[in-house]
Structures are given as structure tokens and as C-alpha cells.
Design a protein around this motif. Sequence first.
Motif, short mmCIF file in Angstrom:
data_model
loop_
_atom_site.label_atom_id
_atom_site.label_comp_id
_atom_site.label_asym_id
_atom_site.label_seq_id
_atom_site.Cartn_x
_atom_site.Cartn_y
_atom_site.Cartn_z
N THR A 15 0.84 -1.19 0.00
CA THR A 15 0.00 0.00 0.00
C THR A 15 0.88 1.24 0.00
OG1 THR A 15 -1.70 -1.15 1.23
CG2 THR A 15 -1.80 1.26 1.22
N PRO A 16 0.77 2.09 -1.03
CA PRO A 16 1.61 3.29 -1.07
C PRO A 16 1.28 4.25 0.05
CG PRO A 16 0.69 2.78 -3.21
CD PRO A 16 -0.04 1.94 -2.22
N LEU A 17 2.25 5.09 0.38
CA LEU A 17 2.04 6.12 1.38
C LEU A 17 1.31 7.30 0.77
CD1 LEU A 17 5.64 6.04 2.91
CD2 LEU A 17 3.56 4.97 3.83
N PRO A 18 0.64 8.14 1.58
CA PRO A 18 -0.02 9.33 1.05
C PRO A 18 0.99 10.25 0.37
CG PRO A 18 -0.71 8.89 3.30
CD PRO A 18 0.45 7.98 3.02
N THR A 19 0.49 11.05 -0.52
CA THR A 19 1.36 11.96 -1.25
C THR A 19 0.96 13.40 -0.97
OG1 THR A 19 2.26 12.48 -3.43
CG2 THR A 19 -0.09 12.03 -3.32
N ASN A 20 1.77 14.31 -1.46
CA ASN A 20 1.45 15.73 -1.30
C ASN A 20 0.54 16.18 -2.42
OD1 ASN A 20 3.07 15.97 1.02
ND2 ASN A 20 4.92 16.16 -0.26
N ASN A 60 -7.82 9.67 -11.66
CA ASN A 60 -7.75 9.00 -10.36
C ASN A 60 -6.31 8.99 -9.87
OD1 ASN A 60 -10.58 8.01 -10.43
ND2 ASN A 60 -9.83 6.75 -12.12
N GLN A 61 -6.12 8.88 -8.54
CA GLN A 61 -4.77 8.68 -8.04
C GLN A 61 -4.33 7.26 -8.35
OE1 GLN A 61 -4.69 9.42 -3.85
NE2 GLN A 61 -5.98 7.68 -3.31
N LEU A 62 -3.05 7.09 -8.59
CA LEU A 62 -2.51 5.80 -8.99
C LEU A 62 -1.51 5.30 -7.96
CD1 LEU A 62 -1.79 6.58 -12.77
CD2 LEU A 62 -3.79 5.39 -11.82
N ASN A 63 -1.56 4.01 -7.68
CA ASN A 63 -0.55 3.42 -6.80
C ASN A 63 0.35 2.44 -7.55
OD1 ASN A 63 -2.25 1.27 -7.17
ND2 ASN A 63 -2.87 1.08 -5.03
N ARG A 112 4.36 -7.49 -19.80
CA ARG A 112 3.79 -6.59 -18.79
C ARG A 112 4.79 -6.31 -17.67
NH1 ARG A 112 -2.04 -5.72 -16.77
NH2 ARG A 112 -1.76 -4.86 -14.69
N LEU A 113 5.06 -5.00 -17.45
CA LEU A 113 5.89 -4.53 -16.35
C LEU A 113 5.01 -3.77 -15.37
CD1 LEU A 113 8.61 -3.93 -14.96
CD2 LEU A 113 8.87 -1.97 -16.51
N ASP A 114 4.83 -4.32 -14.15
CA ASP A 114 4.07 -3.68 -13.09
C ASP A 114 5.03 -3.04 -12.11
OD1 ASP A 114 0.96 -4.56 -13.07
OD2 ASP A 114 2.19 -6.18 -13.90
N ILE A 115 4.83 -1.76 -11.84
CA ILE A 115 5.68 -1.02 -10.92
C ILE A 115 4.83 -0.51 -9.77
CG2 ILE A 115 7.27 0.92 -10.63
CD1 ILE A 115 7.75 0.84 -13.65
N SER A 128 4.56 6.14 -3.28
CA SER A 128 3.48 7.00 -2.82
C SER A 128 2.48 7.19 -3.94
CB SER A 128 4.02 8.36 -2.35
OG SER A 128 4.66 9.03 -3.41
N PHE A 129 1.27 7.56 -3.59
CA PHE A 129 0.25 7.75 -4.60
C PHE A 129 0.64 8.85 -5.58
CE2 PHE A 129 -3.25 5.05 -3.74
CZ PHE A 129 -3.24 4.79 -2.37
N LEU A 130 0.38 8.61 -6.84
CA LEU A 130 0.52 9.64 -7.87
C LEU A 130 -0.85 10.26 -8.06
CD1 LEU A 130 2.19 11.10 -10.05
CD2 LEU A 130 1.53 9.28 -11.64
N PRO A 131 -1.05 11.52 -7.65
CA PRO A 131 -2.39 12.10 -7.70
C PRO A 131 -2.83 12.40 -9.12
CG PRO A 131 -0.80 13.76 -7.08
CD PRO A 131 -0.05 12.46 -7.15
N ALA A 132 -4.12 12.55 -9.30
CA ALA A 132 -4.63 13.01 -10.58
C ALA A 132 -3.98 14.33 -10.94
CB ALA A 132 -6.15 13.16 -10.52
N ASN A 133 -3.52 14.43 -12.18
CA ASN A 133 -2.81 15.60 -12.70
C ASN A 133 -1.41 15.75 -12.13
OD1 ASN A 133 -4.97 16.42 -14.38
ND2 ASN A 133 -5.98 17.33 -12.60
N GLY A 134 -0.95 14.76 -11.37
CA GLY A 134 0.44 14.76 -10.93
C GLY A 134 1.33 14.18 -12.01
N MET A 135 2.63 14.32 -11.83
CA MET A 135 3.57 13.85 -12.83
C MET A 135 4.69 13.07 -12.16
SD MET A 135 5.57 16.00 -15.79
CE MET A 135 6.60 16.88 -14.61
N THR A 136 5.17 12.05 -12.82
CA THR A 136 6.29 11.28 -12.31
C THR A 136 7.31 11.05 -13.43
OG1 THR A 136 6.87 9.30 -11.03
CG2 THR A 136 5.33 8.99 -12.83
N GLU A 137 8.55 10.83 -13.02
CA GLU A 137 9.63 10.57 -13.98
C GLU A 137 10.09 9.13 -13.83
OE1 GLU A 137 13.45 13.12 -15.11
OE2 GLU A 137 13.81 11.88 -13.35
#
Length: 498
Positions: free
Chosen positions: A52-57, A95-98, A134-137, A141-150
Motif C-alpha cells: 500500500t503506497p504512502l499518502p502523497t502531497n 484518479n490517483q494511482l498506486n 507486462r511490467l508492473d511497478i 506514494s500515490f501519484l495524484p490526478a494531474n500529478g507527474m512522475t519521472e
Amino acid sequence: MRTHQKYYFFLLFILLIPAACTAKTPADVPTATAPVFVTLPITETPAGPTETPLPTNTAQPALERAKYTLNTSIDYDLHIASIDQTILYPNLSGNQLNTLVLAVIPNLWDGSFALTSLNIDGEPVTTYSLNGQRLDISLASFLPANGMTEIKLQYTLTLPFAEQEDPSISRPRIYGYTSRQINLVNWYPFVVPNINGEWILHDPWVYGEHLVYDSADHEVNLSFVPSGLTPIVAASGLPEPQPDGSTRYTLNAGRTFALAASRDFQTASTQVGEVTLTSYYFPFSEAGGQAALQSSAQALQVYSAKYGAYPHKSLAIVMGDFNDGMEYSAFYYLSRDFYNLYDGTSANYLTFVAVHETAHQWWFDQVANDQALQPWLDESLATYSERVYYENTYPDLVSWWWSYRIDFYKPEGFVDIPIYEGLGFRPYTNATYFQGAYFLEKVRQRIGDEAFFAFIQDYFNQGRGKIVTANDFFRILRSHASTDISDLINQYFRSVYP
């Protein structure tokens, strides 16, 4: 060659060689009408996260679409590519993604894909699983809606030999190498679409395409080692030489970036407005290479006028050393057999397959769909676009096209079958491609040319850059049909569409 000999080889060819756009891997402004919403059945592949991911900002501003940067070094003779890849991924799912799910198609071949490094936002990732394509990562922490990750990946591709077998029982091979070329198609990991909370990644099948792509921006920085043995490269973008000796290719708002390389390629180019079209072909195929270039240039003009503008600055037309044709963004392949059978006229397979693949730059690249579950949405329109090409370029050949391209096979079946229910390659293409063309022709006759092409343009404008469904298609079509078309839908489709 005498007439009866040509006829014999023509019949042999159409019985053994698949139509264009079969399976290829093993296995901007909308109108005022309602927006396109997508609802697709989910894949049966199990979800990957185990923690379970941790909460995000709070969310960070997102890009308009994902961006892929691929620093790529190829040893042409050893058939090995080393890639340092960065993905800037905006979460536009709502939606937020884990977790993240990436398609890694080269991993379908034993020993072809070797992952050496995986980082998310600068941190090494250990909670991932790679099974088949298929690669599952799991995210920390949660990636919020409209958030960005690298996402950063380093990996090596050891290209498989693309052996060509009987196309009636085995899918043609493109990814890999032959004695004359290397082909990098679906070669880099990409984040698959997340629609209504589900990651869309279907299983490959013995024919048809199974992948679904979001629109994305691409930058490929390409170099060869040893540097003195550089082949000619065809790619989904124009070459931009760099000071370090590499070559940069840029593709914006494309579904997938493809490239081919060969020391045997010969080239011919032409210009249509701001678009550079280049034909890549092998020696002794110049006539076919020039014809494919001319047909694509004509088709690009016709489709731009009838459907909407072509968005890229280039289009690569590539002779493939294999038994098939296939579309990619700003790039498509034509089988070597089409070149071998070219007879110097426009009434031949090379011409109508070339314009079919060109049409996929509208019905695949710009307006995408689920190619596994609703393949007719791009294949029917691409096939019917062949008819649109002939009526606007060689109107005296329209009857010939119906007879030799469509009627010869006596097509039957429902148009809206998934690739998994086609009951064989020929029944599948007869239904999805050819019955689909019949349906579009009857709709056009029923509602008239003005309404029909107004529908096509509206469908294009609403779907551009998106992944559309059959419900979207029929909603937009009915808004342009002043007469009832329910009987035609019931005749050609097995599902009920609102």
C-alpha cells in the motif's frame, strides 16, 4: 512476363499473402458536440501492486501528454541496441494511482530484453514485476490526478532474427533483424492507457494488433557503433544531426515511434506542403519505391482535404524484408512482395496497400481505438479510405477496386468482432476490413456525400488525440444522419449501439 503468368502469380499472391495491417508482434479543437468518453472492457492480466503506497502531497502541474526520451546506441552488425530512456508521465486518468503498468513487447522474445536499471523520481525501484509483455511497478506514494512522475530505464535489446514463416499459420515478424535490415517497432517500454481505473494491455493474438496507445511526444537520440558503419535510417521523424555525431528525431503527439535501418536502402523523396515524404526501398525495387511514394503523396493530399490536416512533418514509407505491411506514427511498412508484384499501374496491391497504410495516419495515429477489442474502428475506415483515394485520383478504377480488393473474397460476418473471435485470418479480415467497407459505402449512399464527409470530419475532430469507442462512432454518425440507419447497423453489427 506474359499475361497468363502475371495472372497466375497474382492469384497465388492474394491467396497466400495477408492483407495489410495484420498482427505485428509475437505472441485539435473539438466541435461543440458532446466530448468523447471512453469505456473499454478490461484486460484479464492481474494487477501488480503488493504494497500500500504512502499518502502523497498536492498534485504538480501535468504535461499535456507523456514524453519519451530515448538515448539509443545500436551495433548494427551485432544486432544489439543499448537504451537510456526517460518517461515524463502525467497522470491524466482522473484518479490517483498506486501502480504503473508498462508494455515491454521485446520481452516476448526470450533473451531480447535485459533491464539493468529502473528509477522513479530519482529513486531506485525494487517493487516491480516483469512477466511477458507486462511490467508492473508499485509506487512508493500515490501519484495524484494531474500529478507527474519521472521514470528512468536502462536496458539492452538483443534483436531476434525475424524469420518469415507461412503467413497463413504464423504471424509475420517485424521486430528484429533480417539479412537486409533491422526493425525497431514497439521496441521501448511505454505506459499503457489507464481508462476508467483499468490498465489496458491485451494479450497478443495470431493476427490483428493488440496494443492500445496514448498519444505522446517522442525524442530519439540515435547513434551507431562503430560510428564508421552507419546505415541509412528511416524513422518517425526527420533527422537532426547533433554536435556529438548522433542524430535526433522528434515526433510530437504520436502513438508510437518506429525506425528501420539498412545499408541497402535507396531513397526517393517528395514534398507535400510542409510534409516531407521519403520512400526507402531495396535495390531493383526502384519502380515500386517511386510508386509507393507517389501514391502516399496523393493520398496525403486527398485525406487532408476530406478528413483533416496531417499533423507531422514527415512520412516514412519503408520496404519491409518480410511478408506484411504495418502502420506506425509518421511511418509505415510495405511488404517486399508488393514491390515484387508491382506492374507499373495504379491497379495493384502496392498502390491500395500504400494508401491504406497512409490512411492509418488518420485512423490509428490521430484517432486511436482499442485494436484488440474494436479493431474495425481503424481498419474499416482505412480500407474505405482506399476507395476515397481512387475516386479522387483514379475514378475509372473504383469499380476495379471493389471487384479485386473486396468482392473477390465474398466477405461475410459481423464487423465488430474482436481479434480473438475472428475464426482465422481470412474470416477476420473479411468481416473487419471488407464488411466494414461495405457498411460505410451503404451509409454514404443512404445519407449522401455531404452528410457522410461532415460526419467523418466531425468524428476526426472529436477523436483527434484520444482513444475512441464504437459508441462514440455511432453517436457522432447519428448526429449527421437525417434518415434512419438502424437497419444497416443491425445488418453489419452484432452489438446494439445507443
